[in-house]
Design a protein around this motif. Structure first.
Motif, short mmCIF file in Angstrom:
data_model
loop_
_atom_site.label_atom_id
_atom_site.label_comp_id
_atom_site.label_asym_id
_atom_site.label_seq_id
_atom_site.Cartn_x
_atom_site.Cartn_y
_atom_site.Cartn_z
N ASN A 130 0.83 -1.22 0.00
CA ASN A 130 0.00 0.00 0.00
C ASN A 130 0.85 1.26 0.00
O ASN A 130 0.50 2.26 -0.62
N ASN A 131 2.00 1.20 0.70
CA ASN A 131 2.88 2.37 0.79
C ASN A 131 3.76 2.54 -0.44
O ASN A 131 4.42 3.57 -0.60
N GLY A 132 3.85 1.49 -1.27
CA GLY A 132 4.74 1.57 -2.44
C GLY A 132 6.21 1.59 -2.06
O GLY A 132 7.06 2.08 -2.81
N PHE A 133 6.52 1.04 -0.90
CA PHE A 133 7.92 0.89 -0.49
C PHE A 133 8.04 -0.28 0.47
O PHE A 133 7.29 -0.39 1.43
N GLY A 134 9.03 -1.11 0.21
CA GLY A 134 9.36 -2.18 1.14
C GLY A 134 10.68 -2.80 0.75
O GLY A 134 11.04 -2.87 -0.44
N ARG A 135 11.45 -3.17 1.74
CA ARG A 135 12.72 -3.88 1.49
C ARG A 135 12.76 -5.07 2.44
O ARG A 135 12.66 -4.89 3.67
N ILE A 136 12.89 -6.27 1.89
CA ILE A 136 12.96 -7.48 2.69
C ILE A 136 14.26 -8.19 2.35
O ILE A 136 14.56 -8.39 1.16
N VAL A 137 15.04 -8.49 3.36
CA VAL A 137 16.29 -9.23 3.13
C VAL A 137 16.27 -10.48 4.01
O VAL A 137 16.13 -10.38 5.24
N ASN A 138 16.36 -11.62 3.37
CA ASN A 138 16.37 -12.90 4.08
C ASN A 138 17.80 -13.39 4.22
O ASN A 138 18.52 -13.52 3.23
N ILE A 139 18.21 -13.63 5.47
CA ILE A 139 19.58 -14.08 5.71
C ILE A 139 19.60 -15.61 5.64
O ILE A 139 19.17 -16.30 6.57
N SER A 140 20.08 -16.11 4.52
CA SER A 140 20.17 -17.55 4.30
C SER A 140 21.57 -18.02 4.67
O SER A 140 22.14 -17.56 5.67
N SER A 141 22.17 -18.86 3.85
CA SER A 141 23.50 -19.40 4.19
C SER A 141 24.11 -20.06 2.96
O SER A 141 23.38 -20.62 2.11
N VAL A 142 25.43 -20.07 2.92
CA VAL A 142 26.12 -20.85 1.89
C VAL A 142 25.66 -22.30 1.93
O VAL A 142 25.61 -22.98 0.90
N ASN A 143 25.29 -22.76 3.13
CA ASN A 143 24.91 -24.17 3.25
C ASN A 143 23.50 -24.44 2.73
O ASN A 143 23.12 -25.59 2.54
N GLY A 144 22.73 -23.39 2.47
CA GLY A 144 21.47 -23.53 1.74
C GLY A 144 21.72 -23.62 0.24
O GLY A 144 20.86 -24.10 -0.51
N GLN A 145 22.89 -23.19 -0.20
CA GLN A 145 23.22 -23.23 -1.63
C GLN A 145 23.93 -24.53 -2.00
O GLN A 145 23.73 -25.07 -3.07
N LYS A 146 24.80 -25.01 -1.09
CA LYS A 146 25.63 -26.17 -1.46
C LYS A 146 25.36 -27.41 -0.60
O LYS A 146 25.90 -28.47 -0.88
N ALA A 156 17.96 -27.35 4.28
CA ALA A 156 16.61 -27.31 3.70
C ALA A 156 15.93 -25.99 4.02
O ALA A 156 15.32 -25.35 3.15
N ALA A 157 16.04 -25.55 5.28
CA ALA A 157 15.40 -24.28 5.67
C ALA A 157 16.02 -23.11 4.93
O ALA A 157 15.31 -22.23 4.43
N LYS A 158 17.34 -23.10 4.82
CA LYS A 158 18.03 -21.97 4.20
C LYS A 158 17.77 -21.92 2.70
O LYS A 158 17.64 -20.84 2.12
N ALA A 159 17.71 -23.10 2.05
CA ALA A 159 17.35 -23.12 0.63
C ALA A 159 15.90 -22.66 0.45
O ALA A 159 15.58 -21.92 -0.49
N GLY A 160 15.04 -23.05 1.38
CA GLY A 160 13.64 -22.63 1.33
C GLY A 160 13.47 -21.14 1.43
O GLY A 160 12.61 -20.54 0.79
N MET A 161 14.33 -20.51 2.22
CA MET A 161 14.24 -19.05 2.36
C MET A 161 14.42 -18.38 1.00
O MET A 161 13.74 -17.41 0.67
N HIS A 162 15.35 -18.89 0.21
CA HIS A 162 15.57 -18.23 -1.08
C HIS A 162 14.44 -18.52 -2.07
O HIS A 162 14.11 -17.68 -2.90
N GLY A 163 13.82 -19.68 -1.95
CA GLY A 163 12.63 -19.94 -2.76
C GLY A 163 11.54 -18.92 -2.46
O GLY A 163 10.89 -18.37 -3.36
N PHE A 164 11.36 -18.66 -1.18
CA PHE A 164 10.39 -17.64 -0.73
C PHE A 164 10.76 -16.29 -1.34
O PHE A 164 9.90 -15.57 -1.88
N THR A 165 12.04 -15.95 -1.26
CA THR A 165 12.51 -14.66 -1.81
C THR A 165 12.12 -14.52 -3.28
O THR A 165 11.56 -13.49 -3.70
N LEU A 244 33.86 -19.26 -0.87
CA LEU A 244 33.66 -20.67 -0.48
C LEU A 244 32.78 -21.41 -1.47
O LEU A 244 32.98 -22.60 -1.74
N TYR A 245 31.78 -20.73 -1.99
CA TYR A 245 30.90 -21.36 -2.98
C TYR A 245 30.48 -20.32 -4.01
O TYR A 245 30.01 -19.24 -3.65
#
Ligand code: CAA
Length: 247
Positions: A130-146, A156-165, A244-245
């Motif tokens: 509604n405000n036309g502004f928002g910034r969301i940053v999800n702190i995942s992990s290298v271990n969600g990537q590799k 699994a949780a950290k990979a899921g966070m990026h799917g949500f993103t 690292l990755y």
């Protein structure tokens, strides 16, 4: 323009603290969330920061509970008029190989690390759109990537966070709500200090930068992605891992 209001979940932890400090330095009103069991530590954290001229709110609430998380978000919006920036940083580990993993260790990590992202973001999203502004940053992990030996739950949780993103970024880009992931590597915090020393040293030996990262190195990336100047980066996963990755 009124001051932007930022909520950092897990805000008194190693990475969370550095993020709070970086957002405050950008002129944000900062609310640091912590688990209710950490309230006394949070009061000390707040006082220590105040002594250094850093005035921040603390807000104990269990972000693995939708009721707690939405009550917190509603309270912030009621008092400040809006919630403009969310950094989903609350996270825990329960490292065990799958053959030793009990349901409790699986559920705790999924609830705190992944369900919290929904629990905190869902009650805030209407206001941002509604405000036309928002910034969301999800702190995942290298271990969600590799992936990481002993971390089926956490990876699994950290990979899921990026799917949500990536999904939410598509839903909100037209309304100037930018949603991104930052994936830290091994950063010097209590969480990585809990990894047995021999295993930690073996991991450090594989990092091209030849050292662990500092919380501020994560906070600087979050500060940029959550800034008003970031008007076109959305759905990205920014690795901050010393090489690292490289996905
Ligand atoms: N790859 C392959 N095999 C491995 C291995 C690896 N990386 N590590 C251990 N093994 C082998 C061992 O040699 C051993 O083999 P044998 O059975 O043949 O002797 C076997 O696996 C041990 O298996 P166990 O199930 O008995 O494991 P354990 O109980 O000894 O330890 C663990 C498991 C607690 C998960 C331990 O490996 C550990 O702590 N690992 C570190 C996990 C980690 O990096 N966590 C990161 C925390 S910080 C964080 O998460 C922040 C972030 O975002 C980066």
């Amino acid at each position: 323009m009124s001051k932007r209001v930022a909520l950092v979940t897990g805000g008194i932890g190693g990475i969370g603290s550095a993020i709070c400090e970086a957002l405050l330095a950008q002129g944000r009103t900062v609310v640091a969330n912590c688990h209710p069991s950490e309230e006394q530590d949070a009061v000390k954290w707040q006082a220590a920061h105040k002594e250094k001229g850093m005035d921040m709110e603390i807000f104990p609430a269990d972000v693995s509970s939708f009721e707690d998380a939405s009550a917190m978000v509603e309270d912030i919006i009621k008092r400040h008029g809006s919630l403009d920036i969310i950094v989903n940083c609350a996270g825990i580990t329960r490292d065990k190989t799958l053959k030793k993993m009990d349901v409790g260790s699986w559920t705790a990590v999924i609830s705190v690390n992944l369900n919290s992202v929904f629990n905190v973001t869902r009650p805030a999203i209407d206001g941002m759109l509604n405000n036309g502004f928002g910034r969301i940053v999800n702190i995942s992990s290298v271990n969600g990537q590799k992936g990481q030996f002993g971390q089926t739950n956490y990876s699994a949780a950290k990979a899921g966070m990026h799917g949500f993103t990536m999904a939410l970024a598509q839903e909100t880009a037209r309304k100037n709500v930018m949603v991104n992931t930052v994936s830290p590597g091994y950063i010097e915090t209590a969480m990585t200090a809990a990894v047995p020393e021999d295993i930690r040293n073996a991991i450090i030996a594989t990092i091209p930068a030849a050292r662990m990262g500092q919380p501020k190195e994560i906070a600087d990336a979050v500060a940029f992605l959550s800034s008003d100047d970031n008007t076109y980066i959305t759905g990205a996963n920014l690795p901050v891992n010393g090489g690292l990755y490289m996905g």
